[in-house]
Design an enzyme around this catalytic site. Structure first.
Site, mmCIF file in Angstrom:
data_model
loop_
_atom_site.group_PDB
_atom_site.id
_atom_site.type_symbol
_atom_site.label_atom_id
_atom_site.label_comp_id
_atom_site.label_asym_id
_atom_site.label_seq_id
_atom_site.Cartn_x
_atom_site.Cartn_y
_atom_site.Cartn_z
ATOM 1 N N ASP A 66 57.921 149.887 -1.495
ATOM 2 C CA ASP A 66 57.867 149.094 -2.720
ATOM 3 C C ASP A 66 57.224 147.751 -2.379
ATOM 4 O O ASP A 66 57.768 146.974 -1.595
ATOM 5 C CB ASP A 66 59.282 148.897 -3.278
ATOM 6 C CG ASP A 66 59.287 148.383 -4.705
ATOM 7 O OD1 ASP A 66 58.193 148.195 -5.271
ATOM 8 O OD2 ASP A 66 60.381 148.159 -5.246
ATOM 9 N N ASP B 260 52.443 150.094 -7.323
ATOM 10 C CA ASP B 260 53.067 149.324 -6.247
ATOM 11 C C ASP B 260 54.215 150.033 -5.539
ATOM 12 O O ASP B 260 54.892 149.410 -4.711
ATOM 13 C CB ASP B 260 53.575 147.991 -6.803
ATOM 14 C CG ASP B 260 54.592 148.164 -7.923
ATOM 15 O OD1 ASP B 260 54.690 149.282 -8.473
ATOM 16 O OD2 ASP B 260 55.287 147.185 -8.242
ATOM 17 N N GLU B 261 54.461 151.306 -5.822
ATOM 18 C CA GLU B 261 55.547 151.977 -5.112
ATOM 19 C C GLU B 261 55.316 153.479 -5.040
ATOM 20 O O GLU B 261 54.640 154.067 -5.886
ATOM 21 C CB GLU B 261 56.903 151.681 -5.749
ATOM 22 C CG GLU B 261 57.066 152.191 -7.159
ATOM 23 C CD GLU B 261 58.498 152.012 -7.668
ATOM 24 O OE1 GLU B 261 59.456 152.247 -6.908
ATOM 25 O OE2 GLU B 261 58.637 151.635 -8.848
#
Length: 372
Positions: A26, A120-121
């Protein structure tokens, strides 16, 4: 094995016999961190990515801004009130996507089993990895170091034997942290957690659990499967097993989805169409980005509305042809929202999804504006 176990006995038997090695990566305040990386004047300052105008919404907040209570999906006026020194920056999704591609290329050096959740993860299954490294913790360290070297950004990582615990672990020592939850410590670790920290337990579910006297993992574990199924429907079985540290869901690369959607719970209830439309726009755009990043198009647009008394309604519209642009998607969503007003109770949550998906390559590139 209990017939109501949604994961399947064979899967849990395999997990017990040979624990999987799952990493959840993350990125730390991704959009805001990219802006601070590219503009030295923003470093160390409270930054919000999003619109500063009255109807704007915060898409992302730096850690300096979060100290003042600024959060994503918060109306810009509220964010400014909480942090008068807040600096608003317009989103640059082309730059965020480029950084995300660099990061995913690093993931691919270790495993083909990558399940992105957003730019983003992502989850990674490194049980059998391309480099033959036996330690998932070592792989997580290498990935974090490579991300920093390649992008100048920091990532937090969670390592565990299933997806549920890996995601919890990645949030445990943010920012720029690494945390490991082993099979031995998993069940006891879950018991200590407040249920609001569980992935899949949103604000509304957390409040419902609280009213039932369920505030921690231990409280949740004390409930029977029948009780949880009766109160939470199909999700009850999921809650039952995660309270015991069990999650047999595999990491799915390029999985085919029946629908793609997103929702947001608001800090303040919405009572006007103007406010609801402004809040719905970034949710629509978030869903569209997920759609255009894949090779599918959908025909059915569904709006979800949850009121302050937790009453929930859905409204849907099926188009003659697949929705082909962000503008068309917005128009369909807003056409469903309009008839909801006027409202007797404030709106605490809005969601939108696109279903009836078909594998059709995108023919147009939508202009992205804002993401929650």
């Amino acid at each position: 094995m209990n017939e109501c176990d949604p994961s399947g006995g064979s899967e849990k038997e395999k997990e017990a016999a040979r624990p999987r090695k799952i990493i959840h990566i993350d990125m730390d305040a991704f959009y805001a961190s990219v802006e601070q990386r590219d503009n030295p004047e923003l470093r160390g300052r409270p930054v919000a990515v999003g619109g500063a105008r009255e109807r704007g919404v915060v898409a992302a907040a730096s850690y300096e801004a979060r100290k003042f209570g600024v959060r994503s999906a918060m109306p810009s006026v509220t964010a400014r009130r909480k942090c008068p020194e807040l600096v608003f920056v317009k989103p640059r999704f082309d730059v965020y996507r480029q950084a995300s591609m660099q990061i995913r290329a690093i993931f691919a050096e270790y495993t083909p089993l990558i399940e992105p959740l957003a730019l983003d993860e992502a989850y990674l299954d490194v049980t059998d990895n391309l480099k033959g490294i036996s330690s998932a913790t070592e792989i997580a360290r290498e990935i974090r170091a490579k991300i920093r070297a390649a992008t100048g950004l920091t990532a937090s990582a969670g390592v565990s034997y299933n997806k549920f615990l890996a995601k919890i672990a990645s949030d445990y020592r943010k920012p720029d942290g690494l945390f490991v939850i082993t099979p031995k410590m998993g069940p006891a670790f879950v018991e200590t957690l407040e249920v609001g920290r569980f992935h899949g337990v949103g604000p509304a579910t957390r409040e419902k659990m609280k009213r039932l006297g369920i505030e921690t993992g231990l409280d949740l574990k004390a409930q029977t499967l029948e009780f949880l199924h009766g109160r939470f429907g199909k999700a009850g079985a999921y809650y039952y097993w995660i309270a015991r540290g069990v999650d047999a869901r595999p990491v799915r690369a390029n999985r085919i989805r029946k629908s793609i959607g997103a929702e947001s719970t608001f800090f303040e209830d919405l009572s006007t169409y103007k406010a609801a439309r402004a809040a719905l726009a970034p949710i629509v755009e978030k869903v569209w980005r997920a759609i255009e990043n894949g090779s599918v198009r959908g025909r059915t647009v569904t709006l979800k509305v949850k009121y302050s008394d937790f009453r929930q309604i859905t409204r849907a519209r099926t188009c003659e042809a697949p929705v082909s642009s962000l503008q068309a998607f917005e128009e369909a969503a807003f056409s469903l929202l309009g008839p909801v007003f006027p409202v007797e109770k404030g709106i605490r949550l809005l969601g939108v999804s696109l279903s009836s998906l078909s594998e059709e390559k995108a023919k147009t590139e939508a202009q992205l504006k804002l993401e929650i």
